[in-house]
Scaffold this motif. Sequence first.
Motif, PDB file in Angstrom:
ATOM      1  N   ALA A   1      44.030  14.288  29.442  1.00  0.00           N
ATOM      2  CA  ALA A   1      43.704  14.073  28.034  1.00  0.00           C
ATOM      3  C   ALA A   1      44.607  13.010  27.410  1.00  0.00           C
ATOM      4  O   ALA A   1      44.146  12.183  26.617  1.00  0.00           O
ATOM      5  CB  ALA A   1      43.823  15.389  27.267  1.00  0.00           C
ATOM      6  N   VAL A   2      45.884  13.058  27.762  1.00  0.00           N
ATOM      7  CA  VAL A   2      46.820  12.090  27.186  1.00  0.00           C
ATOM      8  C   VAL A   2      46.418  10.669  27.566  1.00  0.00           C
ATOM      9  O   VAL A   2      46.322   9.777  26.721  1.00  0.00           O
ATOM     10  CB  VAL A   2      48.267  12.368  27.664  1.00  0.00           C
ATOM     11  CG1 VAL A   2      49.187  11.198  27.311  1.00  0.00           C
ATOM     12  CG2 VAL A   2      48.784  13.655  27.054  1.00  0.00           C
ATOM     13  N   PHE A   3      46.150  10.451  28.848  1.00  0.00           N
ATOM     14  CA  PHE A   3      45.788   9.099  29.284  1.00  0.00           C
ATOM     15  C   PHE A   3      44.465   8.644  28.667  1.00  0.00           C
ATOM     16  O   PHE A   3      44.320   7.503  28.237  1.00  0.00           O
ATOM     17  CB  PHE A   3      45.715   9.040  30.814  1.00  0.00           C
ATOM     18  CG  PHE A   3      47.072   8.938  31.451  1.00  0.00           C
ATOM     19  CD1 PHE A   3      47.719   7.713  31.530  1.00  0.00           C
ATOM     20  CD2 PHE A   3      47.712  10.065  31.938  1.00  0.00           C
ATOM     21  CE1 PHE A   3      48.972   7.607  32.105  1.00  0.00           C
ATOM     22  CE2 PHE A   3      48.964   9.968  32.512  1.00  0.00           C
ATOM     23  CZ  PHE A   3      49.602   8.748  32.599  1.00  0.00           C
ATOM     24  N   GLU A   4      43.514   9.595  28.627  1.00  0.00           N
ATOM     25  CA  GLU A   4      42.215   9.222  28.060  1.00  0.00           C
ATOM     26  C   GLU A   4      42.343   8.830  26.589  1.00  0.00           C
ATOM     27  O   GLU A   4      41.759   7.863  26.128  1.00  0.00           O
ATOM     28  CB  GLU A   4      41.211  10.366  28.211  1.00  0.00           C
ATOM     29  CG  GLU A   4      40.658  10.425  29.616  1.00  0.00           C
ATOM     30  CD  GLU A   4      39.797  11.658  29.848  1.00  0.00           C
ATOM     31  OE1 GLU A   4      39.573  12.432  28.889  1.00  0.00           O
ATOM     32  OE2 GLU A   4      39.358  11.839  30.994  1.00  0.00           O
ATOM     33  N   ARG A   5      43.134   9.645  25.886  1.00  0.00           N
ATOM     34  CA  ARG A   5      43.320   9.367  24.464  1.00  0.00           C
ATOM     35  C   ARG A   5      44.004   8.010  24.262  1.00  0.00           C
ATOM     36  O   ARG A   5      43.633   7.226  23.401  1.00  0.00           O
ATOM     37  CB  ARG A   5      44.143  10.490  23.828  1.00  0.00           C
ATOM     38  CG  ARG A   5      44.304  10.394  22.338  1.00  0.00           C
ATOM     39  CD  ARG A   5      42.982  10.554  21.611  1.00  0.00           C
ATOM     40  NE  ARG A   5      43.078   9.973  20.279  1.00  0.00           N
ATOM     41  CZ  ARG A   5      42.163   9.184  19.730  1.00  0.00           C
ATOM     42  NH1 ARG A   5      41.056   8.910  20.371  1.00  0.00           N
ATOM     43  NH2 ARG A   5      42.328   8.681  18.528  1.00  0.00           N
TER      44      ARG A   5
END
Lengths: 220, 889
Positions: free
Chosen positions: A173-177
Amino acid sequence: MAGSGDPKWQKDAADQNFDYMFKLLIIGNSSVGKTSFLFRYADDSFTSAFVSTVGIDFKVKTVFRHDKRVKLQIWDTAGQERYRTITTAYYRGAMGFILMYDVTNEESFNSVQDWVTQIKTYSWDNAQVILVGNKCDMEDQRVISFERGRQLADQLGVEFFETSAKENVNVKAVFERLVDIICDKMSESLDSDPTLVGAGQKGQRLTDQPQGTPNANCNC
Amino acid sequence: MAEEIDDSGFYRQDFSTVSDWEVFIAQLGETIQKLTLSEIDLPSHDNVFHSNWKLQTETILLQKEKIVVSSYVSTNEKGTGSASAIEKVANSFYEDLMNVKNTFGPPLKFQDFKSTHIISCMFGLSRFVVIHPYQQRLSNPSEVCTFLSAANVVAAEYCPLLPVFVQLYEPKLNIFVGVGSNTTHRTNFDIVSLKYSPTDCRYLSGLLTIFKEKLPRNVPTITVSVRNTYFLQPLRIRFPMSIPFRQFPDEQNDMDTNYIKSTQFIALPSGYFPYANTEVYLVYTWLDISENFALDSPHYTDFVPSKTQNCKMHQVTHAFSYMSSCLRDFLKLLCMEDTLESLAGRRSMESSGEENMAKALRNLTDPQHRHFRSSGSTEDNKLKTLKTISGPLQQSELKAFMSFLFPDLYPADKCYTYADDILQEKGEIDPHRIKSAPLDSLCSRLSCLLATCNAHFGGKSGLAQLYFAFIRELRFIWNFRLPISGVSATFPDTRTCLLNQKLQMLSYCIDRSIFGKYEKKQPLSDNNDMNESSTSDASFKDASKETDDEDEDEFYDCAEYAPEGRCKRLDDKKLLGCDEPLYVPITQDPVPKTEDELQEDAEAMLKHGSGSDLSMQLMCSSLLSDMEAFKAANPNGKLEDFIRWYSPRDWEEDDSGLGKLSARMEAPGNTWQKMWQDAKPVPAYKQKRLFDETTEGEKVMSYLESRNINEISKLVIITVLHAAIIKFKDVLETEKIFDIFEVKVDELLADLCHLSRNEELFNEEISSIEDATAKIVCLIEKLEKLEAQFFQFKCFERLTGSAECITFEEVKQKFQETIENGNSCNIANTIGQHIIDSNESEMQKCLITKEYVLRAREELSGCPHYLRAIVVGEEVRLCGAFTEHTTFI
């Protein structure tokens, strides 16, 4: 330009099949779990004993976002004080930062402000930052509450996640965000400043792509 | 195929007696219908001068002659598509003629005027058609009649209420005849231009007589609008060319000669080209007054400035500054690939060769040369070296430039010493985050001088000569290891431009050579010298002599050795398992790198992949060096002790005070453990150097020496632009008017910041040099515009400011209003009064244009009658539109 990473790197990189390349950096105090976090994301693996990073290391991963292949060049930095000069030299040209602290370590949380100063000093203006509190699986040893983390993030004007590289919580989620906010920022600056629109694909607005099932494609 | 023949009517023969003229009318009518039917946007009647125009053009044939038919419609941006709007169209040109808002457009000379067709300016029409032959001009009366009668028929039959005009004579004369019809009335449009008019025609009294003659009886009232335009003497303020380091013979001391004042010295030219001026127009308007309200005849007029509140001042500034022009000239260099040799001459390149080097080395070994700056003799030598560089610059000029760049080397004229803060360890970051060089640093001074040389001292050969002299001086400084002033001897700061980083690197190398921590000997200057020195001191190891390393390893194998290279104690910590204090060793400094080197490293790492030998070598060399230094300082130290100092978080202590290494450090065979095993106890000063200042300095020198013209310009262009903006800002601040321009200047700086950080700008693989140039030109144009506005302000100030009743703040406010309103402002106040007062005697002479618009409307039918007269000197142009009944004439 804000958007497309360093062109020379694109040329030399073995894998030419991508539309965009983003350079990302993971920073934070020593042993907050930066390398584990990166390995979890890039290789989906975890051991409690990754070698402490010497200087700087990197991983490359290509993801799909809004029907575009985005190649992520993720630089993993050593947290030790002694490596500051080496690592800050790599801030230049980074489009996104993952600033990490350890929820079980007060000192690493207190250093966040220093790291932000470092980013402000050495990075580009439009670099995007996400604050990440890692090791949230270790509830019994937690000293920094979720609330404190969120407050600090608000105060700094950045987004915030609590993660666990060990339990694979929020890592993707962090990378996608981060990729998303970089894309947004790119489109924004292209919209607001017509002189920035370069030849070809750079003029396209990334987020204009249909929001169909990008998540399903991601991480493949 | 048969069908095709049928379609084309190939075999059909025309037996009718239709004349060409009739065919033409039919074609014309259909064309106009076609053009007007496609009108989706309805005309906007609000104001024809501020709307967009939609132009459609068709060509038809009349006896093989091409005839152009153009339809003009003014459109609202929003577009009005409602049914009521269609109703309104019904009598649109009647409304247009009577619409007071359409009376006067912008005063003639202004640029936005161009977008409105002359017919619209004359009659205020928002929708009309113009016909004219494609090439030939209509002047023969019978031809004119053909067209006009065609227009008459078409206007009545095909497009009621759409005026149709025929253009006569040369287009530049703007003569049209037109007609507009509905079922019962016809309006004839006519334009007459009189070069020498009867006096009556130039005043309202005479015009009223003409107008009334044309009117039917019983027209109730005539309304009149008048606009008088005064053109004041253009304001010229002389800001003569001022070029750094060049004395001009005093110009005749005009009253009008000013110099641009500034507090900082930035080596760029200033001043404005001689023809710079500001034209001032005063426009007085009386709108829609009754014919009886005012008198205007050759003997007396009520239309004088003092009798209206409706007055505006317009300004047009033509001012080009030498600074912007210098920037534009410099920009041209971006695509010039001349080498330095081709411009400064091969001879001058060679003279920096071996002979010089040998001399430099001799000098280097002579300690007296350290103090050479205090002795005057070297200066003569230096002048000699300057002489050998060929080029358009004179010796005196070159010397002046050099003493500006290197004030330390020319102590005789020490007026340009660098401010201390440039040399400070941590220079302030530029508040605008522009990637250039600190203002007034060596890099910034050089950049400005290069641009100035290019513009005023012999073009690119002058630039090459200066650059060459600069390199020569730098080589001299490097060979003697003298401190460079104007550059901080710190790590290259990647927030500044590459040239500044290179200079910082060189400065750092020199600094290291002079104050080297590890070197007991005098610094080495060159590889040639290496053989002697390394034989004389075997323990000294240099990076360039790597082959020696292996042989000496045995030397350290003995377990017992005396501690060496201690820096300080680490708090009160003691080594594990013994009572000795834990010492922090003296370590080698991290390796400074300029951004191009960092990029090379990163590329290499990416190419070879993570964990490759190369990456390990790049990253682990400093760890190994630190471990060796630690071992030397703490002979009994263990890896645990090292970790306690180096990475305290990997030393975990429980409550009882017992500690252990973290799991990751304990992991068998990890990099840290392997390194520790490999590390030998070697104090920093005996280690192989991580950073070899001799090689690195030489690298910088050869980088700088091998640039050609376009590479030099790429290195400095951003810094030059930055300095130019700051110089302009400084002028504004000195004049205390920065607040007016603050927003614009900040925008400019933000644009430059963007440009300076655009890595692709000069990357030829990504963007062409034309793209880069276009972006920079865009920036220079903005600066040019601001510089013109500054000139305009100085004129404005002169125009308004000398009166006692007006404060400087009021002048500034008024000026701000002017630039925000497209260079015009309302002057019905003290400032306006002042301008009138101070020009009163000449006011009548300044009256350049009078415009009268007379309107009348019949009560019952609503038919308009219209006359516009434009009086310029003796010349009068009359534009009439008179309506007549088609049934009862």
